[in-house]
Design an enzyme around this catalytic site. Structure first.
Site, PDB file in Angstrom:
ATOM      1  N   GLY A 153       7.933 -11.774  -6.168  1.00 30.71           N
ATOM      2  CA  GLY A 153       6.937 -12.416  -7.061  1.00 30.71           C
ATOM      3  C   GLY A 153       7.451 -12.088  -8.600  1.00 30.71           C
ATOM      4  O   GLY A 153       8.470 -11.460  -8.908  1.00 30.71           O
ATOM      5  N   ARG A 154       6.289 -12.367  -9.429  1.00 30.98           N
ATOM      6  CA  ARG A 154       6.710 -12.205 -10.856  1.00 30.98           C
ATOM      7  C   ARG A 154       7.026 -10.843 -11.132  1.00 30.98           C
ATOM      8  O   ARG A 154       7.878 -10.629 -12.027  1.00 30.98           O
ATOM      9  CB  ARG A 154       5.502 -12.631 -11.477  1.00 30.98           C
ATOM     10  CG  ARG A 154       5.170 -14.068 -11.559  1.00 30.98           C
ATOM     11  CD  ARG A 154       4.123 -14.641 -12.105  1.00 30.98           C
ATOM     12  NE  ARG A 154       2.905 -14.242 -11.149  1.00 30.98           N
ATOM     13  CZ  ARG A 154       1.828 -15.224 -11.019  1.00 30.98           C
ATOM     14  NH1 ARG A 154       1.590 -16.311 -11.456  1.00 30.98           N
ATOM     15  NH2 ARG A 154       0.974 -14.700  -9.958  1.00 30.98           N
ATOM     16  N   ILE A 155       6.220  -9.779 -10.628  1.00 29.76           N
ATOM     17  CA  ILE A 155       6.408  -8.546 -11.106  1.00 29.76           C
ATOM     18  C   ILE A 155       7.637  -7.906 -10.258  1.00 29.76           C
ATOM     19  O   ILE A 155       8.387  -7.153 -10.834  1.00 29.76           O
ATOM     20  CB  ILE A 155       5.166  -7.611 -10.450  1.00 29.76           C
ATOM     21  CG1 ILE A 155       3.923  -8.110 -11.067  1.00 29.76           C
ATOM     22  CG2 ILE A 155       5.393  -6.045 -10.770  1.00 29.76           C
ATOM     23  CD1 ILE A 155       2.691  -7.275 -10.753  1.00 29.76           C
ATOM     24  N   SER A 174      10.638 -10.872   1.607  1.00 27.19           N
ATOM     25  CA  SER A 174       9.392 -11.733   1.341  1.00 27.19           C
ATOM     26  C   SER A 174       9.279 -12.782   2.126  1.00 27.19           C
ATOM     27  O   SER A 174      10.150 -12.810   3.229  1.00 27.19           O
ATOM     28  CB  SER A 174       9.243 -12.190   0.027  1.00 27.19           C
ATOM     29  OG  SER A 174      10.316 -13.017  -0.185  1.00 27.19           O
ATOM     30  N   ARG A 175       8.091 -13.390   2.434  1.00 25.67           N
ATOM     31  CA  ARG A 175       7.767 -13.901   3.469  1.00 25.67           C
ATOM     32  C   ARG A 175       8.754 -15.533   3.395  1.00 25.67           C
ATOM     33  O   ARG A 175       9.411 -15.774   4.543  1.00 25.67           O
ATOM     34  CB  ARG A 175       6.321 -14.631   3.303  1.00 25.67           C
ATOM     35  CG  ARG A 175       5.692 -14.253   4.587  1.00 25.67           C
ATOM     36  CD  ARG A 175       3.986 -14.681   4.537  1.00 25.67           C
ATOM     37  NE  ARG A 175       3.461 -14.643   3.152  1.00 25.67           N
ATOM     38  CZ  ARG A 175       2.379 -15.151   3.083  1.00 25.67           C
ATOM     39  NH1 ARG A 175       1.717 -15.676   3.662  1.00 25.67           N
ATOM     40  NH2 ARG A 175       2.061 -15.046   1.681  1.00 25.67           N
ATOM     41  N   ARG A 232      -0.800  -2.341  -3.059  1.00 23.76           N
ATOM     42  CA  ARG A 232      -1.981  -2.009  -2.654  1.00 23.76           C
ATOM     43  C   ARG A 232      -1.726  -0.929  -1.527  1.00 23.76           C
ATOM     44  O   ARG A 232      -0.748  -1.069  -0.567  1.00 23.76           O
ATOM     45  CB  ARG A 232      -2.656  -3.446  -2.050  1.00 23.76           C
ATOM     46  CG  ARG A 232      -3.167  -4.128  -3.158  1.00 23.76           C
ATOM     47  CD  ARG A 232      -4.533  -3.457  -3.792  1.00 23.76           C
ATOM     48  NE  ARG A 232      -5.096  -4.503  -4.530  1.00 23.76           N
ATOM     49  CZ  ARG A 232      -4.954  -4.639  -5.936  1.00 23.76           C
ATOM     50  NH1 ARG A 232      -3.801  -3.855  -6.499  1.00 23.76           N
ATOM     51  NH2 ARG A 232      -5.469  -5.318  -6.801  1.00 23.76           N
ATOM     52  N   ASP A 256       1.172   4.880  -6.389  1.00 22.41           N
ATOM     53  CA  ASP A 256       0.146   4.566  -7.298  1.00 22.41           C
ATOM     54  C   ASP A 256      -1.144   4.083  -6.846  1.00 22.41           C
ATOM     55  O   ASP A 256      -2.052   4.082  -7.433  1.00 22.41           O
ATOM     56  CB  ASP A 256       0.939   3.558  -8.386  1.00 22.41           C
ATOM     57  CG  ASP A 256      -0.099   3.137  -9.550  1.00 22.41           C
ATOM     58  OD1 ASP A 256      -0.748   4.324 -10.152  1.00 22.41           O
ATOM     59  OD2 ASP A 256      -0.293   2.339 -10.039  1.00 22.41           O
ATOM     60  N   GLU A 261      -8.763   4.289  -2.141  1.00 20.48           N
ATOM     61  CA  GLU A 261      -9.125   4.598  -3.485  1.00 20.48           C
ATOM     62  C   GLU A 261     -10.519   4.725  -3.918  1.00 20.48           C
ATOM     63  O   GLU A 261     -11.571   3.831  -3.542  1.00 20.48           O
ATOM     64  CB  GLU A 261      -8.403   3.828  -4.453  1.00 20.48           C
ATOM     65  CG  GLU A 261      -6.959   3.609  -4.340  1.00 20.48           C
ATOM     66  CD  GLU A 261      -6.329   2.753  -5.023  1.00 20.48           C
ATOM     67  OE1 GLU A 261      -7.027   2.174  -6.039  1.00 20.48           O
ATOM     68  OE2 GLU A 261      -5.115   2.246  -4.764  1.00 20.48           O
ATOM     69  N   HIS A 279      -3.536   5.049  -9.571  1.00 22.51           N
ATOM     70  CA  HIS A 279      -3.697   3.512  -9.813  1.00 22.51           C
ATOM     71  C   HIS A 279      -3.515   3.306 -11.400  1.00 22.51           C
ATOM     72  O   HIS A 279      -4.646   2.472 -11.807  1.00 22.51           O
ATOM     73  CB  HIS A 279      -4.914   2.973  -9.274  1.00 22.51           C
ATOM     74  CG  HIS A 279      -4.658   1.349  -8.988  1.00 22.51           C
ATOM     75  ND1 HIS A 279      -5.047   0.781  -7.726  1.00 22.51           N
ATOM     76  CD2 HIS A 279      -3.916   0.488  -9.615  1.00 22.51           C
ATOM     77  CE1 HIS A 279      -4.810  -0.547  -7.788  1.00 22.51           C
ATOM     78  NE2 HIS A 279      -4.041  -0.708  -9.072  1.00 22.51           N
TER      79      HIS A 279
HETATM   80  C1  8YV Z   1      -5.434  -2.999 -11.941  1.00 26.54           C
HETATM   81  C2  8YV Z   1      -4.220  -4.104 -10.143  1.00 26.54           C
HETATM   82  O1  8YV Z   1      -5.357  -1.442 -12.123  1.00 26.54           O
HETATM   83  O2  8YV Z   1      -3.888  -6.097 -11.167  1.00 26.54           O
HETATM   84  C3  8YV Z   1      -3.873  -5.554 -10.214  1.00 26.54           C
HETATM   85  O3  8YV Z   1      -4.065  -6.071  -9.101  1.00 26.54           O
HETATM   86  O4  8YV Z   1      -3.967  -3.416  -9.218  1.00 26.54           O
HETATM   87  C4  8YV Z   1      -4.169  -3.478 -11.566  1.00 26.54           C
HETATM   88  O5  8YV Z   1      -3.328  -4.106 -12.416  1.00 26.54           O
HETATM   89  C5  8YV Z   1      -6.684  -3.250 -11.511  1.00 26.54           C
HETATM   90  O6  8YV Z   1      -6.958  -4.659 -11.035  1.00 26.54           O
HETATM   91  C6  8YV Z   1      -7.794  -2.617 -12.037  1.00 26.54           C
HETATM   92  O7  8YV Z   1      -8.973  -2.186 -11.231  1.00 26.54           O
END
Ligand code: 8YV
Length: 322
Positions: A153-155, A174-175, A232, A256, A261, A279
């Site tokens: 995706g974008r990232i 990816s899917r 995630r 990360d 968490e 994170h």
């Molecule tokens: C943030 C993230 O740490 O954008 C997300 O999905 O996991 C992170 O950029 C998170 O949203 C903050 O709680």
């Protein structure tokens, strides 16, 4: 103009909360002495929610808010919000895409290099006074590795761009095949894991991707393999990962994100061949301000009748009638 009622389900950055106060009647669920009473008293009026991924926004909560129209969620990932239920009930969910792409990609590369070259371990070595005894042991390198990205995706694309500058060949799974990229595509994750030395996880969390990286995928990655996760924790079977690290079925991991968490398994903390971050993918002042402003802008634009700026794909604007 009368202000709409907004429920804050978890604490948000002061710059967000201050702007919400200007535009909405704000009630805070997160510090309510009696949560159920607040929901009973205020719930029937609530039209908007401001949320962070820390607290689940599920059907049970949304059902208590019959006038709810919009949820402004902080972060690009919104797996804590039941967007399907929201869509079925005419509620729009917004997230904060794009503004964090470069920051999270920077973090991914930093974590990858730190893991491959063992920079945190080297730092500890120096502080422990061991350098005066003998040099830090030689490490693995990025320079002989192919990187498989899970999620283009974008990232994912921003990470791939950086890897090109580091001379690392990139492939991805990816899917569906991603439009506009020329990297080799694998329709099968295990097949990709077999062919690469680094697996970078940057696919959304949630039920559809839960434990996608399992024992078999880790074994396919092999004893020289490195796993990087900036997505995630739920995407990786954490137990299987710990097992694979313990038995040296893979070389190391840079994480990360975690399944529960901010709890991180002691087994991971006890290992010296992993790099663990709390994170922090998007956690620069610069990036978090951009994300925070986008949460506010979405809700203010909606309140002004202009519609939200970045609704998630499940809940397009305008919503279907409840
Ligand atoms: C943030 C993230 O740490 O954008 C997300 O999905 O996991 C992170 O950029 C998170 O949203 C903050 O709680």
């Amino acid at each position: 103009m009368t202000k709409s009622d907004l429920l804050l389900t978890s604490p948000m950055m002061p710059m967000i909360e201050q702007q919400f106060e200007q535009h909405f009647n704000v009630e805070r669920l997160y510090n309510a002495a009696d949560r159920e009473k607040l929901l009973a008293d205020f719930g029937p009026k609530v039209r908007a929610i401001g949320a962070t991924p820390g607290l689940k926004i599920d059907a049970a909560l949304m059902q208590k808010l019959p006038k709810l129209e919009i949820i402004g969620s902080f972060g690009v990932g919104y797996d804590a919000v039941d967007a399907k239920w929201a869509a079925e009930h005419g509620i729009v969910v917004t997230n904060t895409p794009d503004v964090l792409n470069e920051e999270v990609a920077d973090t991914a590369l930093g974590l990858l290099l730190a893991t491959v070259r063992q920079f945190p371990q080297a730092d500890r070595y120096l502080r422990d006074g061991k350098w005066t005894e003998k040099p830090f042991p030689l490490t693995a390198t990025l320079q002989d590795r192919t990187v498989g990205i899970l999620g283009m995706g974008r990232i994912g694309k921003a990470i791939a761009k950086r890897l090109e500058a580091f001379n690392a060949p990139v492939v991805y799974h990816s899917r569906n095949k991603a439009a506009g990229v020329n990297y080799k595509y694998y329709s099968d994750l295990k097949a990709m894991a077999k062919d690469v030395d680094v697996l970078v996880v940057i696919t959304p969390g949630g039920a559809a991707t839960k434990h996608l990286v399992n024992k078999e995928v880790l074994e396919a990655l092999g004893s020289n393999g490195i796993v990087i996760n900036v997505a995630r924790g739920s995407v990786i079977d954490e137990k299987a990962l710990i097992e694979a690290l313990r038995e040296k079925k893979i070389l190391s991991a840079g994480l990360d994100v975690f399944e529960d968490e901010p709890k991180v398994p002691q087994a991971l903390k006890d290992m010296d061949h992993v790099v663990l971050l709390p994170h922090v993918g998007s956690a620069s002042v610069h990036c978090r301000n951009l994300m925070g402003q986008l949460v506010v802008d979405n809700l203010v634009s909606w309140a002004n009748g202009k519609g939200p700026l970045t609704p998630v794909p499940e809940t397009p604007w305008p919503p279907k009638k409840k």
